[in-house]
Design an enzyme around this catalytic site. Sequence first.
Site, short mmCIF file in Angstrom:
data_model
loop_
_atom_site.label_atom_id
_atom_site.label_comp_id
_atom_site.label_asym_id
_atom_site.label_seq_id
_atom_site.Cartn_x
_atom_site.Cartn_y
_atom_site.Cartn_z
N GLU A 146 0.85 -1.18 0.00
CA GLU A 146 0.00 0.00 0.00
C GLU A 146 0.89 1.25 0.00
O GLU A 146 1.09 1.88 1.04
CB GLU A 146 -0.91 0.01 1.23
N GLU A 228 -4.78 10.46 1.72
CA GLU A 228 -4.24 9.92 2.96
C GLU A 228 -4.26 10.97 4.07
O GLU A 228 -4.73 12.08 3.89
CB GLU A 228 -2.83 9.36 2.75
#
Length: 486
Positions: A146, A228
């Site tokens: 990721e 994020e």
Amino acid sequence: MSDLLNSSRLKPLGASVSPKEFFDYAKRVGAEMLDLKFCDLLGTWQHCTFPLAELDESIFTEGLGFDGSSIRGWKNISQSDMLAVADPSTVCLEPFFSRPTISVIADIVDPVTKEEYNRDPRHIAKKAEEYLKSTSIADTAYFGPEPEFFIFDEVRFDQNQNSSMYQIDSVEGAWNSSRFEEPNLGYKPSYKGGYFPVSPTDTYSDLRGEMVREMMKVGIRVEAHHHEVATGGQAEIDMRFASLLQMGDQLMWYKYIIKNVAKQNNKTVTFMPKPIFNDNGSGMHVHFSLWKNEKPLFAGDQYAGLSDAALYAIGGLLRHAHSIIAFTNPTVNSYHRLVPGFEAPVNLAMSARNRSAAIRIPMYSQNPKAKRIEFRCPDPSCNAYLAFSAMLMAALDGIEHKIDPGAPLDRDIYAMTREELKEVPSTPGSLDDALSALEKDHEYLLKGGVFSKSLLDAWISYKRDNEIDEIRLRPHPYEFHLYYDN
């Protein structure tokens, strides 16, 4: 051209391609050039482009020559000749050249011995997969990284004898809340406030979508993309899991595509783990599992639904974590992220759901095929071929020697006292510490000839000489704030 890009891969990733199919495909898409890519020791793609009219089937057997002494961490000038041998299973249409060009990833071969070069990172990944099969423990290792990254509008940096500076900027940066933007409309993600906001706070949905579409054209399966945690344009795009070598290739494409799509949109991307002070850094949590005969080996009735093999694999990862981290967190900057007391996974323990532990067992699904472990320490500055291979070798060592992973860390880390935390091992505090651990603990990496002592020595030497020592020599700007008037 757009129709060609919609089917830019000749066959699925990893599928066998004959030389005839390759040249037929090149003719069909109107390609006149071949772009040959290979990975240097540190994990950066290099390339050279050749007219297809001058090539024949020997590119898949004899290869094409180049100067290995100009590649970081490789040959010295007295033994510089090397061969790049095209891997036909990696053929696709190059996404960013103005005219149709075939792209192929190459393996590196010594022109005298005809053996694959033991410092070629892709060779290490291939050897790791071969060793896995030779153990009879499993036949496939799946990896699902990721990677996180930042999208900036500008970056400037300089270093000389009398000055040192860097400056980054992002239209999303919380530090720009008061900037005169004619008009400034707000909607800046706050520090540590960037996880999952919708637009207009998240301004990069379309840009990330464009990145995903380019990845899909070269055969990468993407599961999700999102903003994020950090301010200033931090992002994540998640790929579906794949085998070690294939995922290594995909992560090279991933970085290449993201940087180029960003540049086409007048943006710049960095995979540097900690470019912003006082906000989250970029990690690369890696999901990992072993399979045999198309059956998962990590599902069982032990802690968090794991098998004994999975627990032993965790034991191997934890025992060798300090030396693994020399590959998974390979920059001086990596250790500005791996700092105790924040959200970084610095605690060398396993846990179901606790994200402060180095190894987490995801509990989203109870399907045995979804059972995996997640190594949370790595960051995206790593060379994926080397990092994934080191992880696999440590896990296999754990299974072979039945290494106990220890008690799980299921407590709230932030509620633990300093005395309690002393009982939990932590990640290395610096790249130098990690390299010292690698010097002491590397026998598990040498099994099956996967890593060589030559590669390990070159890695340690390069990192110390060109990164650690170079930073040690230079005063840091903040030192003037601390010490100038002493």
